[in-house]
Design a protein around this motif. Sequence first.
Motif, PDB file in Angstrom:
ATOM      1  N   GLN A  30      35.388  16.410  -5.468  1.00 31.77           N
ATOM      2  CA  GLN A  30      35.257  17.548  -4.564  1.00 31.77           C
ATOM      3  C   GLN A  30      33.798  17.932  -4.318  1.00 31.77           C
ATOM      4  O   GLN A  30      33.471  18.456  -3.259  1.00 31.77           O
ATOM      5  N   THR A  31      32.922  17.647  -5.287  1.00 31.36           N
ATOM      6  CA  THR A  31      31.501  17.946  -5.091  1.00 31.36           C
ATOM      7  C   THR A  31      30.846  16.985  -4.110  1.00 31.36           C
ATOM      8  O   THR A  31      29.743  17.242  -3.643  1.00 31.36           O
ATOM      9  N   LYS A  32      31.511  15.895  -3.798  1.00 31.15           N
ATOM     10  CA  LYS A  32      30.947  14.878  -2.916  1.00 31.15           C
ATOM     11  C   LYS A  32      31.453  14.970  -1.482  1.00 31.15           C
ATOM     12  O   LYS A  32      31.009  14.213  -0.624  1.00 31.15           O
ATOM     13  N   VAL A  33      32.403  15.869  -1.215  1.00 30.24           N
ATOM     14  CA  VAL A  33      32.953  15.981   0.132  1.00 30.24           C
ATOM     15  C   VAL A  33      32.882  17.415   0.645  1.00 30.24           C
ATOM     16  O   VAL A  33      32.796  18.371  -0.127  1.00 30.24           O
ATOM     17  N   GLU A  34      32.928  17.521   1.967  1.00 26.43           N
ATOM     18  CA  GLU A  34      33.023  18.804   2.655  1.00 26.43           C
ATOM     19  C   GLU A  34      34.221  18.728   3.583  1.00 26.43           C
ATOM     20  O   GLU A  34      34.623  17.638   3.992  1.00 26.43           O
ATOM     21  N   GLY A  35      34.797  19.864   3.913  1.00 24.80           N
ATOM     22  CA  GLY A  35      35.908  19.898   4.854  1.00 24.80           C
ATOM     23  C   GLY A  35      37.273  19.853   4.197  1.00 24.80           C
ATOM     24  O   GLY A  35      38.279  20.089   4.847  1.00 24.80           O
ATOM     25  N   LEU A  36      37.329  19.532   2.914  1.00 27.31           N
ATOM     26  CA  LEU A  36      38.588  19.521   2.178  1.00 27.31           C
ATOM     27  C   LEU A  36      38.308  20.061   0.790  1.00 27.31           C
ATOM     28  O   LEU A  36      37.476  19.511   0.062  1.00 27.31           O
TER      29      LEU A  36
END
Length: 176
Positions: free
Chosen positions: A54-60
């Motif tokens: 989750q720390t590596k993505v945005e939007g979800l």
Amino acid sequence: MNSRTDAAAATVTPSVGPAALVRRFVALCECVPHALIAFLGRFSIAAVFWQSGQTKVEGLAINLVAGEFTLGWPRLSDTAVFLFREEYRLPLIAPEIAAPLAAFAEHLFPLLLLLGLATRFSALALLVMTAVIQLLVYPGAYPTHGVWAAVLLYLLARGPGRLSLDHWIARRAGGA
């Protein structure tokens, strides 16, 4: 007394005292079902890798425990490639490739573990990822990585337990 009676008396274990209490405690501990241990292990290790992903993505953003839900199309965060270039510095793989692969793996395999689907394969994949992190990224974090490895090895060796899609599929196929 004859020798038969003496032998029988020698093999009888006392039902009182410290040894008997230890035996009862051990017997009680052995009653903890594998399904419960496996489910807790699957949930816990999945949470570790999911939160990292989750720390590596945005939007979800999905955090079941905190009740955080932001549904959208995930995209790699601006900091993910930077982390792989500056902090993680994996050999043999470019940061632009490693970052999205890690983000994908840290979402896919925990989801599979949580469902108990392809559990042994997912545990193996995350065990390899744990080894890479331990050996190449954070070698001083062996206490944490050792716990991760122990949980993943348990799931690899013993499977997901009854509370899993793997178990349901195996039963439907006549394998369990």
